[in-house]
Design a protein around this motif. Structure first.
Motif, short mmCIF file in Angstrom:
data_model
loop_
_atom_site.label_atom_id
_atom_site.label_comp_id
_atom_site.label_asym_id
_atom_site.label_seq_id
_atom_site.Cartn_x
_atom_site.Cartn_y
_atom_site.Cartn_z
N GLU A 35 8.04 42.03 -45.46
CA GLU A 35 8.87 42.40 -44.31
C GLU A 35 10.31 42.67 -44.72
OE1 GLU A 35 7.83 43.06 -41.21
OE2 GLU A 35 5.77 42.62 -41.80
N GLN A 36 10.84 41.84 -45.62
CA GLN A 36 12.20 42.05 -46.12
C GLN A 36 12.27 43.36 -46.90
OE1 GLN A 36 13.74 38.90 -48.65
NE2 GLN A 36 15.34 40.23 -49.44
N ALA A 37 11.24 43.65 -47.67
CA ALA A 37 11.20 44.90 -48.45
C ALA A 37 11.23 46.11 -47.51
CB ALA A 37 9.96 44.94 -49.33
N LEU A 38 10.45 46.06 -46.43
CA LEU A 38 10.46 47.16 -45.47
C LEU A 38 11.85 47.35 -44.87
CD1 LEU A 38 7.12 46.78 -43.47
CD2 LEU A 38 7.75 48.57 -45.08
N GLU A 39 12.50 46.25 -44.51
CA GLU A 39 13.84 46.33 -43.94
C GLU A 39 14.82 46.96 -44.94
OE1 GLU A 39 17.08 46.26 -41.60
OE2 GLU A 39 15.02 45.91 -40.95
N GLU A 40 14.75 46.54 -46.20
CA GLU A 40 15.66 47.09 -47.21
C GLU A 40 15.38 48.56 -47.48
OE1 GLU A 40 16.30 44.70 -50.71
OE2 GLU A 40 16.26 42.85 -49.52
N MET A 41 14.13 48.96 -47.37
CA MET A 41 13.81 50.38 -47.54
C MET A 41 14.37 51.19 -46.36
SD MET A 41 9.96 50.09 -49.12
CE MET A 41 9.49 51.73 -48.68
N HIS A 42 14.24 50.66 -45.15
CA HIS A 42 14.72 51.38 -43.97
C HIS A 42 16.24 51.46 -43.91
CE1 HIS A 42 10.93 52.24 -42.05
NE2 HIS A 42 10.53 51.02 -42.32
N ASN A 43 16.96 50.44 -44.41
CA ASN A 43 18.42 50.50 -44.36
C ASN A 43 19.02 51.10 -45.64
OD1 ASN A 43 18.80 48.46 -46.31
ND2 ASN A 43 18.95 46.85 -44.77
N SER A 44 18.18 51.64 -46.50
CA SER A 44 18.59 52.36 -47.73
C SER A 44 19.25 51.48 -48.78
CB SER A 44 19.51 53.53 -47.39
OG SER A 44 18.85 54.45 -46.57
N SER A 45 19.11 50.15 -48.68
CA SER A 45 19.72 49.31 -49.72
C SER A 45 18.82 49.18 -50.94
CB SER A 45 20.05 47.92 -49.15
OG SER A 45 18.88 47.26 -48.72
N MET A 46 17.59 49.65 -50.85
CA MET A 46 16.65 49.61 -51.97
C MET A 46 16.28 51.05 -52.34
SD MET A 46 12.80 48.03 -52.10
CE MET A 46 13.31 46.55 -51.29
N ILE A 47 16.16 51.31 -53.64
CA ILE A 47 15.76 52.64 -54.09
C ILE A 47 14.25 52.70 -54.22
CG2 ILE A 47 16.00 54.39 -55.90
CD1 ILE A 47 18.67 53.79 -54.62
N MET A 48 13.69 51.85 -55.09
CA MET A 48 12.24 51.80 -55.32
C MET A 48 11.81 50.34 -55.33
SD MET A 48 12.22 54.68 -58.33
CE MET A 48 10.51 54.65 -58.72
N LEU A 49 10.56 50.09 -55.04
CA LEU A 49 10.06 48.73 -54.89
C LEU A 49 8.87 48.47 -55.81
CD1 LEU A 49 9.84 46.02 -53.30
CD2 LEU A 49 8.39 47.25 -51.68
N GLY A 50 8.87 47.30 -56.41
CA GLY A 50 7.71 46.82 -57.17
C GLY A 50 7.35 45.44 -56.63
N PHE A 51 6.07 45.23 -56.32
CA PHE A 51 5.63 43.93 -55.82
C PHE A 51 5.03 43.09 -56.94
CE2 PHE A 51 5.26 45.79 -51.46
CZ PHE A 51 6.10 44.88 -50.85
N GLY A 52 5.32 41.81 -56.92
CA GLY A 52 4.70 40.85 -57.83
C GLY A 52 3.80 39.92 -57.04
N TRP A 53 2.58 39.78 -57.47
CA TRP A 53 1.64 38.97 -56.71
C TRP A 53 1.85 37.49 -56.92
CZ3 TRP A 53 -0.60 41.33 -52.91
CH2 TRP A 53 -0.73 42.71 -53.00
N ARG A 54 2.39 37.09 -58.07
CA ARG A 54 2.63 35.68 -58.33
C ARG A 54 4.12 35.34 -58.29
NH1 ARG A 54 0.10 35.50 -63.75
NH2 ARG A 54 -0.92 37.43 -63.35
N GLY A 55 4.90 36.23 -57.75
CA GLY A 55 6.36 36.04 -57.71
C GLY A 55 7.03 37.19 -58.42
N SER A 56 8.19 37.55 -57.95
CA SER A 56 8.86 38.74 -58.49
C SER A 56 9.23 38.59 -59.96
CB SER A 56 10.10 39.07 -57.66
OG SER A 56 11.00 37.96 -57.70
N SER A 57 9.35 37.38 -60.46
CA SER A 57 9.72 37.22 -61.87
C SER A 57 8.58 37.56 -62.81
CB SER A 57 10.19 35.79 -62.13
OG SER A 57 9.13 34.88 -61.87
N ASP A 58 7.36 37.72 -62.29
CA ASP A 58 6.21 38.06 -63.11
C ASP A 58 6.06 39.57 -63.34
OD1 ASP A 58 5.62 35.39 -63.15
OD2 ASP A 58 3.97 35.53 -61.73
N VAL A 59 6.89 40.36 -62.67
CA VAL A 59 6.75 41.81 -62.74
C VAL A 59 7.86 42.38 -63.60
CG1 VAL A 59 6.65 43.92 -61.37
CG2 VAL A 59 5.80 41.79 -60.41
N HIS A 60 7.49 43.23 -64.56
CA HIS A 60 8.48 43.84 -65.45
C HIS A 60 8.11 45.30 -65.66
CE1 HIS A 60 9.73 39.77 -66.34
NE2 HIS A 60 8.49 39.50 -66.70
N LEU A 61 9.11 46.08 -66.00
CA LEU A 61 8.85 47.48 -66.39
C LEU A 61 8.48 47.51 -67.86
CD1 LEU A 61 11.49 49.82 -64.79
CD2 LEU A 61 9.06 49.78 -64.44
#
Length: 187
Positions: free
Chosen positions: A161-187
């Motif tokens: 829900e927070q990600a959707l809000e940030e996408m709608h208010n243009s504060s986020m460019i692109m989004l990556g989801f982490g299933w076990r927490g955002s610290s588990d996701v890397h490029l």
């Protein structure tokens, strides 16, 4: 024109290609700042133009009053498409990447168009051949020339829900989801 993921990537590509003047146009301050960090030499806040100044005038003023050699519109917004076309210098190129509304038709004075020698083209996937271009992009990333990770924000899936809000208010460019927490996701 437009500093979302595609527009910011175009800024980085222009820097890699050695462009002397790189102008980013948007109305979101955080995106304008990121564009400067990624290689834009100038930015234009389209929502804060001087009184009586058009976007075309603002862009031309930053490009020797001649206009850019290449204009890339990633917005698909009719007023920005028109401003991009109008601001291109003689014998310049306008590349349309953003999808406009289906019913948008642009009016062009054909005599002026011919005399200016501007090329207007559409582009899908950057007109690139992926088997050749993707390895180049990966190498640019490894060399620190194409820091695409600065465009991505990683969030835990429970922050949807927070990600959707940030996408709608243009504060986020692109989004990556982490299933076990955002610290588990890397490029």
């Amino acid at each position: 024109m437009g500093l979302g993921g595609v527009g910011l990537s175009a800024i980085m590509a222009a820097k890699i290609q050695g462009s002397r003047i790189i102008i980013g146009v948007d109305r979101v301050q955080s995106r304008l700042e990121l564009a400067k960090e990624l290689g834009a030499t100038h930015v234009v806040d389209g929502s804060a133009l001087k009184e009586g100044q058009s976007l075309t005038d603002a862009i031309k003023a930053l490009s020797e009053d001649l206009g850019p050699t290449v204009v890339i519109d990633t917005t698909g917004a009719p007023p920005l498409i028109q401003a991009g076309f109008d601001s291109a210098r003689n014998k310049g190129r306008v590349i349309q990447v953003g999808s406009s509304p289906f019913d948008f038709n642009m009016s062009i004075n054909m005599f002026a168009f011919m005399m200016r020698g501007v090329t207007f083209s559409g582009a899908i996937e950057g007109q690139a051949y992926p088997p050749e271009f993707v390895p180049k992009m990966v190498q640019w990333y490894r060399d620190g020339k194409f820091p695409v990770d600065k465009l991505v924000k990683f969030m835990a899936v429970d922050k949807f829900e927070q990600a959707l809000e940030e996408m709608h208010n243009s504060s986020m460019i692109m989004l990556g989801f982490g299933w076990r927490g955002s610290s588990d996701v890397h490029l």
